[in-house]
Design a protein around this motif. Sequence first.
Motif, PDB file in Angstrom:
ATOM      1  N   PHE A  47      15.964 -42.290  11.849  1.00 47.49           N
ATOM      2  CA  PHE A  47      17.177 -43.089  11.848  1.00 47.49           C
ATOM      3  C   PHE A  47      17.520 -43.465  10.420  1.00 47.49           C
ATOM      4  O   PHE A  47      16.622 -43.731   9.608  1.00 47.49           O
ATOM      5  CB  PHE A  47      16.977 -44.349  12.694  1.00 47.49           C
ATOM      6  CG  PHE A  47      16.708 -44.034  14.139  1.00 47.49           C
ATOM      7  CD1 PHE A  47      17.754 -43.748  14.999  1.00 47.49           C
ATOM      8  CD2 PHE A  47      15.410 -44.001  14.622  1.00 47.49           C
ATOM      9  CE1 PHE A  47      17.511 -43.436  16.327  1.00 47.49           C
ATOM     10  CE2 PHE A  47      15.153 -43.692  15.945  1.00 47.49           C
ATOM     11  CZ  PHE A  47      16.206 -43.414  16.805  1.00 47.49           C
ATOM     12  N   PRO A  48      18.809 -43.504  10.083  1.00 47.14           N
ATOM     13  CA  PRO A  48      19.195 -43.859   8.714  1.00 47.14           C
ATOM     14  C   PRO A  48      18.585 -45.178   8.225  1.00 47.14           C
ATOM     15  O   PRO A  48      18.261 -45.302   7.051  1.00 47.14           O
ATOM     16  CB  PRO A  48      20.719 -43.937   8.790  1.00 47.14           C
ATOM     17  CG  PRO A  48      21.075 -42.992   9.882  1.00 47.14           C
ATOM     18  CD  PRO A  48      19.955 -43.136  10.899  1.00 47.14           C
ATOM     19  N   SER A  49      18.375 -46.122   9.120  1.00 47.97           N
ATOM     20  CA  SER A  49      17.794 -47.402   8.705  1.00 47.97           C
ATOM     21  C   SER A  49      16.342 -47.260   8.252  1.00 47.97           C
ATOM     22  O   SER A  49      15.797 -48.148   7.608  1.00 47.97           O
ATOM     23  CB  SER A  49      17.888 -48.421   9.844  1.00 47.97           C
ATOM     24  OG  SER A  49      17.151 -47.954  10.968  1.00 47.97           O
ATOM     25  N   GLU A  50      15.722 -46.125   8.569  1.00 49.33           N
ATOM     26  CA  GLU A  50      14.336 -45.881   8.179  1.00 49.33           C
ATOM     27  C   GLU A  50      14.236 -45.102   6.861  1.00 49.33           C
ATOM     28  O   GLU A  50      13.149 -44.786   6.408  1.00 49.33           O
ATOM     29  CB  GLU A  50      13.616 -45.071   9.272  1.00 49.33           C
ATOM     30  CG  GLU A  50      13.576 -45.755  10.610  1.00 49.33           C
ATOM     31  CD  GLU A  50      13.015 -44.851  11.697  1.00 49.33           C
ATOM     32  OE1 GLU A  50      13.107 -43.603  11.566  1.00 49.33           O
ATOM     33  OE2 GLU A  50      12.500 -45.382  12.677  1.00 49.33           O
ATOM     34  N   ILE A  51      15.362 -44.796   6.262  1.00 48.77           N
ATOM     35  CA  ILE A  51      15.408 -43.946   5.069  1.00 48.77           C
ATOM     36  C   ILE A  51      15.713 -44.787   3.846  1.00 48.77           C
ATOM     37  O   ILE A  51      16.554 -45.674   3.879  1.00 48.77           O
ATOM     38  CB  ILE A  51      16.514 -42.878   5.225  1.00 48.77           C
ATOM     39  CG1 ILE A  51      16.299 -42.042   6.476  1.00 48.77           C
ATOM     40  CG2 ILE A  51      16.612 -41.994   3.986  1.00 48.77           C
ATOM     41  CD1 ILE A  51      14.982 -41.328   6.540  1.00 48.77           C
ATOM     42  N   LYS A  52      15.014 -44.497   2.757  1.00 48.59           N
ATOM     43  CA  LYS A  52      15.397 -45.106   1.492  1.00 48.59           C
ATOM     44  C   LYS A  52      15.878 -43.992   0.570  1.00 48.59           C
ATOM     45  O   LYS A  52      15.374 -42.864   0.609  1.00 48.59           O
ATOM     46  CB  LYS A  52      14.271 -45.929   0.878  1.00 48.59           C
ATOM     47  CG  LYS A  52      13.036 -45.183   0.490  1.00 48.59           C
ATOM     48  CD  LYS A  52      11.989 -46.130  -0.079  1.00 48.59           C
ATOM     49  CE  LYS A  52      10.711 -45.352  -0.356  1.00 48.59           C
ATOM     50  NZ  LYS A  52       9.667 -46.161  -0.915  1.00 48.59           N
ATOM     51  N   ILE A  53      16.871 -44.326  -0.229  1.00 49.52           N
ATOM     52  CA  ILE A  53      17.436 -43.383  -1.184  1.00 49.52           C
ATOM     53  C   ILE A  53      17.070 -43.884  -2.569  1.00 49.52           C
ATOM     54  O   ILE A  53      17.261 -45.054  -2.885  1.00 49.52           O
ATOM     55  CB  ILE A  53      18.977 -43.312  -1.059  1.00 49.52           C
ATOM     56  CG1 ILE A  53      19.420 -43.025   0.375  1.00 49.52           C
ATOM     57  CG2 ILE A  53      19.544 -42.305  -2.052  1.00 49.52           C
ATOM     58  CD1 ILE A  53      19.027 -41.692   0.927  1.00 49.52           C
ATOM     59  N   GLU A  54      16.517 -42.993  -3.369  1.00 48.53           N
ATOM     60  CA  GLU A  54      16.142 -43.414  -4.721  1.00 48.53           C
ATOM     61  C   GLU A  54      16.329 -42.260  -5.699  1.00 48.53           C
ATOM     62  O   GLU A  54      16.280 -41.093  -5.313  1.00 48.53           O
ATOM     63  CB  GLU A  54      14.720 -43.942  -4.770  1.00 48.53           C
ATOM     64  CG  GLU A  54      13.650 -42.972  -4.371  1.00 48.53           C
ATOM     65  CD  GLU A  54      12.268 -43.616  -4.344  1.00 48.53           C
ATOM     66  OE1 GLU A  54      11.356 -43.026  -4.949  1.00 48.53           O
ATOM     67  OE2 GLU A  54      12.105 -44.680  -3.715  1.00 48.53           O
ATOM     68  N   PRO A  55      16.530 -42.595  -6.971  1.00 50.10           N
ATOM     69  CA  PRO A  55      16.645 -41.540  -7.986  1.00 50.10           C
ATOM     70  C   PRO A  55      15.305 -40.837  -8.182  1.00 50.10           C
ATOM     71  O   PRO A  55      14.253 -41.467  -8.079  1.00 50.10           O
ATOM     72  CB  PRO A  55      17.039 -42.282  -9.260  1.00 50.10           C
ATOM     73  CG  PRO A  55      17.232 -43.708  -8.901  1.00 50.10           C
ATOM     74  CD  PRO A  55      16.718 -43.920  -7.518  1.00 50.10           C
ATOM     75  N   ILE A  76      21.803 -39.037   7.431  1.00 47.86           N
ATOM     76  CA  ILE A  76      21.099 -39.035   6.143  1.00 47.86           C
ATOM     77  C   ILE A  76      21.999 -38.496   5.038  1.00 47.86           C
ATOM     78  O   ILE A  76      22.009 -39.008   3.918  1.00 47.86           O
ATOM     79  CB  ILE A  76      19.786 -38.239   6.247  1.00 47.86           C
ATOM     80  CG1 ILE A  76      18.874 -38.899   7.288  1.00 47.86           C
ATOM     81  CG2 ILE A  76      19.088 -38.154   4.887  1.00 47.86           C
ATOM     82  CD1 ILE A  76      17.704 -38.044   7.717  1.00 47.86           C
ATOM     83  N   GLY A  77      22.787 -37.479   5.334  1.00 46.37           N
ATOM     84  CA  GLY A  77      23.728 -36.944   4.349  1.00 46.37           C
ATOM     85  C   GLY A  77      24.732 -37.996   3.909  1.00 46.37           C
ATOM     86  O   GLY A  77      25.066 -38.104   2.733  1.00 46.37           O
ATOM     87  N   ARG A  78      25.205 -38.794   4.865  1.00 44.90           N
ATOM     88  CA  ARG A  78      26.141 -39.880   4.531  1.00 44.90           C
ATOM     89  C   ARG A  78      25.480 -40.917   3.633  1.00 44.90           C
ATOM     90  O   ARG A  78      26.104 -41.435   2.703  1.00 44.90           O
ATOM     91  CB  ARG A  78      26.653 -40.554   5.796  1.00 44.90           C
ATOM     92  CG  ARG A  78      27.615 -39.715   6.573  1.00 44.90           C
ATOM     93  CD  ARG A  78      28.096 -40.459   7.829  1.00 44.90           C
ATOM     94  NE  ARG A  78      29.020 -39.627   8.542  1.00 44.90           N
ATOM     95  CZ  ARG A  78      30.299 -39.463   8.216  1.00 44.90           C
ATOM     96  NH1 ARG A  78      30.779 -40.097   7.179  1.00 44.90           N
ATOM     97  NH2 ARG A  78      31.074 -38.673   8.912  1.00 44.90           N
ATOM     98  N   LEU A  79      24.214 -41.234   3.905  1.00 44.73           N
ATOM     99  CA  LEU A  79      23.489 -42.173   3.047  1.00 44.73           C
ATOM    100  C   LEU A  79      23.381 -41.633   1.626  1.00 44.73           C
ATOM    101  O   LEU A  79      23.607 -42.362   0.654  1.00 44.73           O
ATOM    102  CB  LEU A  79      22.081 -42.430   3.594  1.00 44.73           C
ATOM    103  CG  LEU A  79      21.941 -43.294   4.829  1.00 44.73           C
ATOM    104  CD1 LEU A  79      20.477 -43.313   5.277  1.00 44.73           C
ATOM    105  CD2 LEU A  79      22.411 -44.712   4.545  1.00 44.73           C
TER     106      LEU A  79
END
Length: 161
Positions: A5-13, A99-102
């Motif tokens: 789920f998107p809420s379980e994903i973190k986005i980082e550099p 995830i792509g949207r995130l």
Amino acid sequence: MKKVFPSEIKIEPLDLSKNDDKINQFLHLWKIFNDENLDLTRFQKRFLKANAIVLVAIDLRNRVIGFSMGSVFNTPLHDTPSFELWAIFIEASLRLSGIGRLLFSATERIAQKLGCKRICVSSTMEQSSINFYQSVGFKKYSSRLIKYCKVGLNEAKANNL
């Protein structure tokens, strides 16, 4: 694979100068995305030279499951910089999960912080790719055509081309 789920994903550099597990996981996804075995040295040389900005999507198990990448560029056509989004890639089994949207949202925030007024992307001709980019606000603007050069730069200079 368990649904993510998107809420379980973190986005980082992605720190392009490091040699760590995230870089190795990115290079594995790169092989799937670009069908290229890219070693760390070539990756760093290529991406650092291009001033690449790479973001990775990381799941709860600390696995890199997707990425976005691009860079800022300037042209004489505009007073402000633009951001060229080179790609967004998600593991096949996790596509259409948000995830792509995130990744795109995080990329867009970075582009805005860097003063970019436009984000440009070239897409494959697959309708699903075009639909994704349109769903996050892109408009069809032009067609990009590519011609691969047969003559190298040095040959062109030697031949006054």
